[in-house]
Design a protein around this motif. Structure first.
Motif, PDB file in Angstrom:
ATOM      1  N   GLY A 142      11.510  13.652  62.917  1.00 40.08           N
ATOM      2  CA  GLY A 142       9.796  13.570  62.424  1.00 40.08           C
ATOM      3  C   GLY A 142       9.038  14.018  62.780  1.00 40.08           C
ATOM      4  O   GLY A 142       7.785  14.220  62.616  1.00 40.08           O
ATOM      5  N   GLU A 178      15.368   9.439  63.350  1.00 41.64           N
ATOM      6  CA  GLU A 178      14.306   9.741  62.377  1.00 41.64           C
ATOM      7  C   GLU A 178      13.071  10.003  63.439  1.00 41.64           C
ATOM      8  O   GLU A 178      12.114  10.827  62.728  1.00 41.64           O
ATOM      9  CB  GLU A 178      14.069   8.337  61.770  1.00 41.64           C
ATOM     10  CG  GLU A 178      12.948   8.506  60.842  1.00 41.64           C
ATOM     11  CD  GLU A 178      12.892   7.284  59.617  1.00 41.64           C
ATOM     12  OE1 GLU A 178      12.548   7.542  58.355  1.00 41.64           O
ATOM     13  OE2 GLU A 178      13.439   6.167  59.839  1.00 41.64           O
ATOM     14  N   ARG A 199      16.530  15.059  54.128  1.00 38.44           N
ATOM     15  CA  ARG A 199      15.063  15.018  54.592  1.00 38.44           C
ATOM     16  C   ARG A 199      14.718  16.209  55.455  1.00 38.44           C
ATOM     17  O   ARG A 199      13.577  16.511  55.441  1.00 38.44           O
ATOM     18  CB  ARG A 199      14.595  13.737  55.183  1.00 38.44           C
ATOM     19  CG  ARG A 199      14.327  12.544  54.213  1.00 38.44           C
ATOM     20  CD  ARG A 199      14.088  11.194  54.789  1.00 38.44           C
ATOM     21  NE  ARG A 199      12.555  11.276  55.665  1.00 38.44           N
ATOM     22  CZ  ARG A 199      12.446  10.569  56.638  1.00 38.44           C
ATOM     23  NH1 ARG A 199      13.070   9.768  56.901  1.00 38.44           N
ATOM     24  NH2 ARG A 199      11.092  10.961  57.312  1.00 38.44           N
ATOM     25  N   ALA A 211      20.858  10.672  54.099  1.00 37.01           N
ATOM     26  CA  ALA A 211      19.540  10.477  53.983  1.00 37.01           C
ATOM     27  C   ALA A 211      18.579  11.562  54.786  1.00 37.01           C
ATOM     28  O   ALA A 211      17.837  12.469  54.374  1.00 37.01           O
ATOM     29  CB  ALA A 211      19.023   9.265  53.957  1.00 37.01           C
TER      30      ALA A 211
END
Length: 320
Positions: free
Chosen positions: A115, A111, A143, A139
């Motif tokens: 990100g 993540e 994303r 997920a």
């Protein structure tokens, strides 16, 4: 490299042993020729070895991963972030092991990398450790569409050879994980290994039949979608690479993996994570380059059999 009994099908039993005179001096080959070196240019791939613990003990593992080998400790999210903070441009971030999905902070690491705008590549055997994170993987894939790829290790296109290397009952669980990724449209690739004497064309045809049987649309002729690794036997004889070899082979140092990648490792007992020149050589002191990426911009002497067999003569790379 750990070798098991029975031996790995990917190790040539007839290979001559490595001459003890070779790969002794970082500056000179056994013939007295200047050893080839490689300088880091643009950092295209930053690897993180998440730890050597793995759910499998393979017959030949270059990094000696197993359920009990913690020679490389689990990396933490804080350590990963420290090195990600040094990057000033989008980069491919690779996670390897061991089995990365055994690291308790792997999802947080992914993540963080995604990100920040990087691409992430995870090398996994797609077995139970990965399947425990199904919801989180889906997920992240949703994303960050197209930014996360999981490369599954299917060592051979036949169950028999794969299980000779990875052990009984490893085929079904690995291929089930591969099918799950494909069914859920998670970007994937496959990594295989070439048997001694098995040509690349033959191997790719075999994988093509396997993926057709599984209903997986993977282009086996795309070297990024199906990565085939040459033999990695540090005990077998191989030519050393001198400066003069570049012209003879029609290659340049920029073609070698350490010209564009580095790997972060945390050796057990050491106070902090550090930078290694190569994904294949995490323990050798001469390939440990410092505690920051800035410090690790050093010239690397090709003073290991893997440098010659895997990278230069094998033309292989762990990156996409």
């Amino acid at each position: 490299m750990a070798l098991a009994d029975p031996p790995s099908p990917f190790i040539d039993p007839e290979a001559a042993p490595l001459s003890p005179a070779k790969f002794r001096d970082p500056e000179w080959t056994a013939k007295g020729e200047p050893r080839a070196t490689v300088t880091l240019g643009t950092l295209a791939t930053l690897w993180f070895n998440t730890g050597t613990l793995c759910n499998l003990t393979c017959a030949s593992c270059y990094i000696e991963s197993s359920p009990t080998n913690d020679a490389l400790s689990y990396l933490t999210l804080a350590e990963v972030d420290r090195f990600l903070d040094e990057l000033d441009a989008p980069t491919e971030i690779g996670f390897t092991g061991g089995e990365p999905f055994m690291n308790p902070e792997i999802i947080a690491m992914l993540e963080s990398a995604l990100g920040r705008g990087h691409r992430a590549l995870v090398l996994s055997n797609a077995m139970r450790p990965m399947r425990r994170h199904e919801g989180a993987i889906l997920a992240l894939a949703a994303r960050f569409p197209g930014k996360l790829t999981i490369r599954v290790s299917i060592d051979h296109h036949t169950k028999t050879v794969h299980e000779q290397e990875r052990g009984p009952n490893s085929w079904g669980r690995a291929t089930d994980g591969l099918k799950w990724l494909a069914a859920n449209n998670v970007p994937l690739a496959v990594a295989g290994r070439l048997l001694p004497g098995e040509g690349e064309a033959t191997s790719r045809e075999g994988y093509g039949r396997l993926f057709e049987q599984f209903g997986i649309a993977l282009d086996v002729h795309d070297p990024m979608a199906l990565v085939l690794f040459p033999e990695m036997n540090a005990a077998a004889d191989i030519a050393e690479i001198s400066e003069g070899c570049w012209d003879v082979l029609g290659l340049t140092p920029e073609a070698v993996m350490c010209s564009s990648s580095r790997m972060i490792v945390h050796r057990k007992g050491q106070p902090a994570a550090e930078v290694a020149a190569c994904t294949l050589i995490p323990y050798d002191e001469q390939f440990l380059l410092g505690g920051t990426l800035a410090e690790a911009r050093k010239t690397v002497a090709l003073n290991h059999p893997h440098c010659a067999r895997f990278c230069v003569l094998g033309g292989a790379s762990c990156s996409r």
